[in-house]
Design a protein around this motif. Structure first.
Motif, PDB file in Angstrom:
ATOM      1  N   ASP A  48     -49.992  10.615-134.502  1.00  0.00           N
ATOM      2  CA  ASP A  48     -49.795  10.566-135.854  1.00  0.00           C
ATOM      3  C   ASP A  48     -50.379   9.859-136.584  1.00  0.00           C
ATOM      4  N   GLY A  49     -51.488   9.410-136.418  1.00  0.00           N
ATOM      5  CA  GLY A  49     -52.176   8.223-137.227  1.00  0.00           C
ATOM      6  C   GLY A  49     -51.930   6.784-137.118  1.00  0.00           C
ATOM      7  N   VAL A  50     -51.072   6.702-135.850  1.00  0.00           N
ATOM      8  CA  VAL A  50     -50.970   5.339-135.502  1.00  0.00           C
ATOM      9  C   VAL A  50     -51.145   4.980-134.252  1.00  0.00           C
ATOM     10  N   LEU A  51     -51.753   3.817-133.809  1.00  0.00           N
ATOM     11  CA  LEU A  51     -51.932   3.541-132.623  1.00  0.00           C
ATOM     12  C   LEU A  51     -50.620   2.981-131.858  1.00  0.00           C
ATOM     13  N   ILE A  52     -50.536   3.498-130.749  1.00  0.00           N
ATOM     14  CA  ILE A  52     -49.228   3.228-129.933  1.00  0.00           C
ATOM     15  C   ILE A  52     -49.816   2.645-128.572  1.00  0.00           C
ATOM     16  N   GLY A  53     -49.494   1.577-128.083  1.00  0.00           N
ATOM     17  CA  GLY A  53     -49.767   0.996-126.521  1.00  0.00           C
ATOM     18  C   GLY A  53     -48.603   0.772-125.965  1.00  0.00           C
ATOM     19  N   VAL A  54     -48.850   0.973-124.689  1.00  0.00           N
ATOM     20  CA  VAL A  54     -47.807   0.772-123.582  1.00  0.00           C
ATOM     21  C   VAL A  54     -48.102   0.195-122.402  1.00  0.00           C
ATOM     22  N   THR A  55     -47.299  -0.861-121.922  1.00  0.00           N
ATOM     23  CA  THR A  55     -47.654  -1.528-120.785  1.00  0.00           C
ATOM     24  C   THR A  55     -47.026  -0.792-119.547  1.00  0.00           C
ATOM     25  N   LEU A  56     -47.751  -0.507-118.584  1.00  0.00           N
ATOM     26  CA  LEU A  56     -47.161   0.077-117.216  1.00  0.00           C
ATOM     27  C   LEU A  56     -47.135  -0.627-116.003  1.00  0.00           C
ATOM     28  N   ARG A  57     -46.619  -0.355-115.161  1.00  0.00           N
ATOM     29  CA  ARG A  57     -46.472  -1.088-113.708  1.00  0.00           C
ATOM     30  C   ARG A  57     -46.475  -0.001-112.636  1.00  0.00           C
ATOM     31  N   HIS A  58     -47.077  -0.045-111.451  1.00  0.00           N
ATOM     32  CA  HIS A  58     -46.839   0.748-110.411  1.00  0.00           C
ATOM     33  C   HIS A  58     -47.223   0.221-109.223  1.00  0.00           C
ATOM     34  N   PRO A  59     -46.497   0.444-108.374  1.00  0.00           N
ATOM     35  CA  PRO A  59     -46.377  -0.045-106.843  1.00  0.00           C
ATOM     36  C   PRO A  59     -47.783  -0.383-106.294  1.00  0.00           C
ATOM     37  N   MET A  88     -60.382  10.236-129.642  1.00  0.00           N
ATOM     38  CA  MET A  88     -59.898   9.043-130.019  1.00  0.00           C
ATOM     39  C   MET A  88     -61.085   8.327-130.868  1.00  0.00           C
ATOM     40  N   GLN A  89     -60.608   7.566-132.159  1.00  0.00           N
ATOM     41  CA  GLN A  89     -61.453   6.585-132.555  1.00  0.00           C
ATOM     42  C   GLN A  89     -61.645   5.387-131.871  1.00  0.00           C
ATOM     43  N   ALA A  90     -62.551   4.607-132.220  1.00  0.00           N
ATOM     44  CA  ALA A  90     -62.922   3.236-131.709  1.00  0.00           C
ATOM     45  C   ALA A  90     -61.980   2.201-132.263  1.00  0.00           C
ATOM     46  N   VAL A  91     -61.363   1.583-131.465  1.00  0.00           N
ATOM     47  CA  VAL A  91     -60.335   0.452-131.881  1.00  0.00           C
ATOM     48  C   VAL A  91     -60.701  -1.012-131.490  1.00  0.00           C
ATOM     49  N   SER A  92     -60.134  -1.815-132.219  1.00  0.00           N
ATOM     50  CA  SER A  92     -60.477  -3.214-131.917  1.00  0.00           C
ATOM     51  C   SER A  92     -59.643  -3.823-131.071  1.00  0.00           C
ATOM     52  N   GLU A  93     -59.793  -4.936-130.715  1.00  0.00           N
ATOM     53  CA  GLU A  93     -58.955  -5.854-129.877  1.00  0.00           C
ATOM     54  C   GLU A  93     -57.865  -6.179-130.627  1.00  0.00           C
ATOM     55  N   GLN A  94     -57.865  -6.625-131.652  1.00  0.00           N
ATOM     56  CA  GLN A  94     -56.784  -6.939-132.808  1.00  0.00           C
ATOM     57  C   GLN A  94     -55.848  -5.469-132.805  1.00  0.00           C
ATOM     58  N   ASP A  95     -56.447  -4.276-133.029  1.00  0.00           N
ATOM     59  CA  ASP A  95     -55.626  -3.259-133.121  1.00  0.00           C
ATOM     60  C   ASP A  95     -54.667  -2.976-131.756  1.00  0.00           C
ATOM     61  N   ILE A  96     -55.526  -2.855-130.706  1.00  0.00           N
ATOM     62  CA  ILE A  96     -54.987  -2.941-129.496  1.00  0.00           C
ATOM     63  C   ILE A  96     -53.637  -3.727-129.244  1.00  0.00           C
ATOM     64  N   ARG A  97     -53.760  -4.955-129.777  1.00  0.00           N
ATOM     65  CA  ARG A  97     -52.633  -5.989-129.359  1.00  0.00           C
ATOM     66  C   ARG A  97     -51.676  -5.581-130.393  1.00  0.00           C
ATOM     67  N   ALA A  98     -51.792  -5.198-131.430  1.00  0.00           N
ATOM     68  CA  ALA A  98     -50.813  -5.061-132.298  1.00  0.00           C
ATOM     69  C   ALA A  98     -50.175  -3.694-132.227  1.00  0.00           C
ATOM     70  N   SER A  99     -50.686  -2.582-131.230  1.00  0.00           N
ATOM     71  CA  SER A  99     -50.335  -1.410-131.117  1.00  0.00           C
ATOM     72  C   SER A  99     -48.900  -1.268-130.007  1.00  0.00           C
ATOM     73  N   PHE A 100     -48.779  -2.280-129.040  1.00  0.00           N
ATOM     74  CA  PHE A 100     -47.984  -2.233-128.078  1.00  0.00           C
ATOM     75  C   PHE A 100     -46.466  -2.143-128.673  1.00  0.00           C
ATOM     76  N   VAL A 101     -45.585  -1.257-127.938  1.00  0.00           N
ATOM     77  CA  VAL A 101     -44.256  -1.161-128.407  1.00  0.00           C
ATOM     78  C   VAL A 101     -43.238  -1.169-127.380  1.00  0.00           C
ATOM     79  N   ASN A 102     -43.769  -1.507-126.168  1.00  0.00           N
ATOM     80  CA  ASN A 102     -42.813  -1.951-125.143  1.00  0.00           C
ATOM     81  C   ASN A 102     -42.845  -3.268-124.273  1.00  0.00           C
ATOM     82  N   CYS A 103     -43.247  -4.148-125.237  1.00  0.00           N
ATOM     83  CA  CYS A 103     -43.525  -5.715-124.601  1.00  0.00           C
ATOM     84  C   CYS A 103     -43.515  -6.421-125.955  1.00  0.00           C
ATOM     85  N   SER A 104     -43.255  -7.557-125.855  1.00  0.00           N
ATOM     86  CA  SER A 104     -43.226  -8.742-126.808  1.00  0.00           C
ATOM     87  C   SER A 104     -44.559  -8.865-127.546  1.00  0.00           C
ATOM     88  N   LYS A 105     -44.422  -9.504-128.613  1.00  0.00           N
ATOM     89  CA  LYS A 105     -45.802  -9.925-129.543  1.00  0.00           C
ATOM     90  C   LYS A 105     -46.552 -11.082-128.524  1.00  0.00           C
TER      91      LYS A 105
END
Length: 164
Positions: free
Chosen positions: A59-70, A1-18
């Motif tokens: 596929d060249g795009v950052l994808i971020g997901v939020t997860l929950r666990h008990p 994985m390539q190094a990513v910035s905080e801004q890139d991380i925040r923009a990558s999330f697909v399963n939560c609101s902005k």
């Protein structure tokens, strides 16, 4: 994985609101992460022990997901195996983490789950960069590269379900 910035991380999330993505805690040690050994960046929320986050390149795009666990405790004698890296851990070392599905399905409350290392260090376990408890990694006939590919394929299948 390539190094990513905080801004890139925040923009990558697909399963939560902005707004949620803007407020979630991002690791402060991004510069020290072993990026070349990571298939995904995973971390836990220090202020909410039942939350975790996972960001990967697909596929060249950052994808971020939020997860929950008990947050429930399991006995130390109980062992579970991670579905991604096939590492076994005692007690709470593996958790069923669920992610809200992206889009309308997620807004309707649908989620997908996966048993995964609670510390989200699967990439490091597979490569032998982090050592689990004794007996946590089985000797495999696959090469490390093949194990890495298997882990990536399992992660991709999980993301397919979240994005469908």
């Amino acid at each position: 994985m390539q190094a990513v910035s905080e801004q890139d991380i925040r923009a990558s999330f697909v399963n939560c609101s902005k707004g949620e993505a803007k407020r979630l805690p991002v690791p402060h040690d991004l510069a020290e992460r072993p990026w070349g050994d990571l298939d995904f960046l995973g971390w836990r929320d220090p202020s909410a022990p039942d939350r975790g986050y996972l960001v990967t390149e697909r596929d060249g795009v950052l994808i971020g997901v939020t997860l929950r666990h008990p947050a429930q405790q399991r006995g130390f004698l109980h062992r579970s195996m991670c579905s991604l890296c096939l590492t076994t851990h005692p007690g709470n070392g593996v958790s069923l983490m669920t992610g809200r599905r992206a889009g309308r399905a997620g807004r309707e409350g649908n989620s997908v789950g996966l048993r995964i290392c609670t510390d989200l260090a699967c990439s490091l376990y597979v490569r032998g960069k982090k050592t689990p408890e004794p007996g946590g990694r089985f000797e495999e006939s696959l090469t490390v590269e093949e194990q890495v590919e298997r882990t990536r394929a399992k992660l991709s299948a999980f993301l397919d379900k979240l994005l469908a």
